[in-house]
Motif scaffolding. Structure first.
Motif, PDB file in Angstrom:
ATOM      1  N   LEU A 167       0.834  -1.209   0.000  1.00  0.00           N
ATOM      2  CA  LEU A 167       0.000   0.000   0.000  1.00  0.00           C
ATOM      3  C   LEU A 167       0.868   1.259   0.000  1.00  0.00           C
ATOM      4  O   LEU A 167       1.934   1.285   0.600  1.00  0.00           O
ATOM      5  CB  LEU A 167      -0.911   0.010   1.238  1.00  0.00           C
ATOM      6  CG  LEU A 167      -1.920  -1.130   1.342  1.00  0.00           C
ATOM      7  CD1 LEU A 167      -2.628  -1.063   2.698  1.00  0.00           C
ATOM      8  CD2 LEU A 167      -2.940  -1.055   0.204  1.00  0.00           C
ATOM      9  N   PRO A 168       0.396   2.348  -0.618  1.00  0.00           N
ATOM     10  CA  PRO A 168       1.152   3.614  -0.638  1.00  0.00           C
ATOM     11  C   PRO A 168       0.909   4.428   0.626  1.00  0.00           C
ATOM     12  O   PRO A 168       0.319   5.516   0.591  1.00  0.00           O
ATOM     13  CB  PRO A 168       0.596   4.311  -1.885  1.00  0.00           C
ATOM     14  CG  PRO A 168      -0.819   3.841  -1.961  1.00  0.00           C
ATOM     15  CD  PRO A 168      -0.811   2.414  -1.457  1.00  0.00           C
ATOM     16  N   LYS A 206       5.822   6.104   2.579  1.00  0.00           N
ATOM     17  CA  LYS A 206       5.223   6.281   1.266  1.00  0.00           C
ATOM     18  C   LYS A 206       6.337   6.680   0.304  1.00  0.00           C
ATOM     19  O   LYS A 206       7.093   7.610   0.580  1.00  0.00           O
ATOM     20  CB  LYS A 206       4.154   7.370   1.335  1.00  0.00           C
ATOM     21  CG  LYS A 206       3.328   7.505   0.089  1.00  0.00           C
ATOM     22  CD  LYS A 206       2.217   8.523   0.282  1.00  0.00           C
ATOM     23  CE  LYS A 206       1.373   8.647  -0.979  1.00  0.00           C
ATOM     24  NZ  LYS A 206       0.278   9.628  -0.810  1.00  0.00           N
ATOM     25  N   ASN A 208      -2.472   2.854  -6.540  1.00  0.00           N
ATOM     26  CA  ASN A 208      -3.232   2.202  -5.471  1.00  0.00           C
ATOM     27  C   ASN A 208      -4.346   1.309  -6.001  1.00  0.00           C
ATOM     28  O   ASN A 208      -5.427   1.210  -5.417  1.00  0.00           O
ATOM     29  CB  ASN A 208      -3.812   3.258  -4.508  1.00  0.00           C
ATOM     30  CG  ASN A 208      -4.197   2.653  -3.175  1.00  0.00           C
ATOM     31  OD1 ASN A 208      -3.695   1.615  -2.767  1.00  0.00           O
ATOM     32  ND2 ASN A 208      -5.120   3.303  -2.474  1.00  0.00           N
ATOM     33  N   ALA A 253       2.644  -4.135  -5.156  1.00  0.00           N
ATOM     34  CA  ALA A 253       3.512  -3.098  -4.591  1.00  0.00           C
ATOM     35  C   ALA A 253       3.981  -2.122  -5.670  1.00  0.00           C
ATOM     36  O   ALA A 253       4.364  -0.993  -5.362  1.00  0.00           O
ATOM     37  CB  ALA A 253       4.720  -3.734  -3.906  1.00  0.00           C
ATOM     38  N   ARG A 279       2.257   1.426  -5.884  1.00  0.00           N
ATOM     39  CA  ARG A 279       2.395   2.450  -4.843  1.00  0.00           C
ATOM     40  C   ARG A 279       2.703   3.820  -5.424  1.00  0.00           C
ATOM     41  O   ARG A 279       2.717   4.810  -4.700  1.00  0.00           O
ATOM     42  CB  ARG A 279       3.490   2.047  -3.853  1.00  0.00           C
ATOM     43  CG  ARG A 279       3.100   0.892  -2.939  1.00  0.00           C
ATOM     44  CD  ARG A 279       4.213   0.588  -1.954  1.00  0.00           C
ATOM     45  NE  ARG A 279       5.381   0.045  -2.631  1.00  0.00           N
ATOM     46  CZ  ARG A 279       6.594   0.014  -2.099  1.00  0.00           C
ATOM     47  NH1 ARG A 279       6.805   0.537  -0.904  1.00  0.00           N
ATOM     48  NH2 ARG A 279       7.594  -0.528  -2.760  1.00  0.00           N
TER      49      ARG A 279
END
Length: 505
Positions: A266-267, A300, A354, A441, A444
């Motif tokens: 996740l970002p 992030k 995302n 991934a 992201r």
């Protein structure tokens, strides 16, 4: 109301507890509408630049009105004015005046602001006295600049306060946060975070925990349990989530790694609360969220000023590329129209940032009655679905040029980034995310027209798991090592990479 919110309520709330279910329903439904975020770091930076410019302009304005008519423009003023303005910004930074809380309370922070400005002038007067520069600078100019600067700063801070309050009310400055891990370990962390929400701009949405027994109650310190870690991944796909804080002890290594394995795609920022951990590190090992010490686990990848810089780069260079390639695009469009019936452009749904679904534009390279929007079947060498013009534009990647419209006008693509794959694309009859562990991934960051994988030879057909694995490895390398110079380097090498057409059909 979104189906996701309803499903989570059913999973997380007891069926016989209507009031608790209603509370959770209200909480999640409010968060189900993504709200664009403004970075407090960028906001603070812009205010610094603004105040430096205003103070400098005020100094030169007073000089123009009082000094210049009689004495002209002395070079010493062009050194002193920017120097003192810069010193003032440094003083205000030291006084912690560049935070959203300080921006929202201009009256309460006014004395500190004036104190910093006064301190700068006292330092300047001391320097003038000890360096015997009495005749170099006008005392009346100094007094006029001091008073004028205070007036300009007061007006500017009230204007900034109005803007920041508006952004705060809209939720655009919130750092939307969830806590992973319920029970006794989470309660003191949640209470400490709640106490610092005003100063840190946190908005705590709730708690996620895989445990379903008494160790993980439905409400912890007033915050509802919203679901499991799997629910959290889907939750983050449907709404804006900025921060995840783990309250698990470091000793729960296996459980932590299992959860991180799911969340690292996740970002978001991921932190491990050290509030109750008995293991102590050096003070500089911690960062702080309010008064809660945390250990940084994941950041992030592109945030704050990096987002602004990359976005500006995409818009400016993308617009220039559109102008440069406009004749080429017109020629390709004409060739497609003359070669076969059907529209010139082809729209395809792909995964974007995302995992959001985006539509990307391409020049049509297949016969209109054989289009494959879902990319259920890979294009292979000599594929009969591809037109004569289509073979050429696919080999040269000219079919990708319309994606410049995505970059410049829609903003859902970047010039450089992981290539957006079709949603049902396969390698050896398996979906990409089934072949590569942690495949998502790569989402992201925004996808791009070209990327690190493309200039390293990994473009074209993905008929084996190894090929998509190599692409993803390149994408993850790019994400972890991003810089604007890397983007420029990739763009510069892309034309050379396009000459290698052996895997492009």
């Amino acid at each position: 109301m979104c189906a996701f919110a309803l499903r989570d309520i059913k999973a997380a709330a007891p069926a016989n507890d209507d009031s608790r279910a209603a509370s959770r329903l209200a909480e999640i439904s409010a968060d189900a509408r993504p709200i664009p975020a403004y970075s407090p770091v960028v906001l603070a930076g812009l205010v610094r630049i603004l105040e430096f410019a205003l103070i400098t302009a005020t100094g030169f304005a007073v000089h123009r009105l009082h000094v210049a008519p009689g004495y002209g423009y002395g070079f010493e003023y062009f050194i002193v004015i920017p120097g003192m303005a810069l010193l003032a910004v440094v003083a205000w930074q030291a006084l912690d005046l560049y935070t959203p809380t300080a921006f929202r309370t201009p009256i309460g922070q006014g004395l500190k602001l004036a104190g910093g400005w006064t301190l700068v002038f006292l330092a300047a007067l001391a320097a003038i006295f000890f360096l015997k520069l009495d005749n170099a600078l006008s005392r009346v100019w100094l007094l006029g600049w001091y008073a004028g600067g205070l007036a300009v700063l007061a007006a500017e801070r009230f204007a900034v306060a109005a803007v920041v309050r508006s952004l705060t009310q809209q939720g655009k400055l919130d750092r939307r946060t969830v806590v992973v891990g319920g029970g006794p370990a989470a309660e003191p962390v949640l209470r400490a975070l709640a106490a610092s929400q005003q100063d840190s701009d946190l908005r705590i949405l709730g708690v996620f925990d895989d445990r379903r027994d008494d160790r993980s109650p439905d409400v912890v310190a007033g915050y509802p349990k919203l679901g499991t870690i799997d629910d959290l991944v889907e939750f983050a796909r449907h709404t804006r989530l900025d921060l995840v804080i783990f309250t698990l002890p470091i000793s729960a290594e296996t459980r932590l790694l299992q959860m991180l394995r799911k969340l690292w795609v996740l970002p978001i920022d991921i932190r491990l609360a050290a509030h109750t951990n008995k293991l102590r590190f050096r003070p500089r090992s911690y960062s702080y969220i309010g008064n809660v010490p945390v250990l940084d686990v994941f950041d992030k990848p592109i945030a704050d000023w990096d987002v602004l810089i990359k976005s500006a780069f995409d818009k400016i260079v993308g617009a220039l590329c559109l102008l440069l390639f406009a004749p080429v695009m017109a020629a390709v469009a004409l060739a497609i129209k003359l070669d076969s019936r059907g529209p010139v452009l082809f729209r395809q749904t792909r995964y974007g940032f995302n995992n959001e679904k985006i539509e990307v534009y391409k020049f049509r390279s297949m016969y209109a009655d054989k289009l494959d929007p879902a990319a259920a079947k890979l294009v292979t060498k000599g594929d009969p679905r591809v037109t004569r013009v289509g073979r050429f534009i696919r080999k040269t990647s000219l079919d990708e040029l319309p994606q410049l419209f995505n970059v410049v006008f829609q903003g859902n693509l970047s010039l450089v980034g992981p290539r957006p794959h079709a949603m049902h694309a396969r390698a050896a009859e398996h979906l990409y995310d089934e072949v590569v562990d942690g495949y998502f991934a790569r989402h992201r960051v925004k996808p791009g027209l070209t990327g690190w994988a493309q200039i390293n030879g990994w473009r074209g057909e993905t008929d084996t798991p190894e090929k998509i694995q190599k692409r993803v490895e390149c994408d993850l390398y790019y994400i972890e090592n991003w810089s604007i110079l890397l983007d420029i380097y990739i763009l510069a090498l892309t034309p050379i990479a396009l000459l290698k057409t052996e895997n492009a059909y």
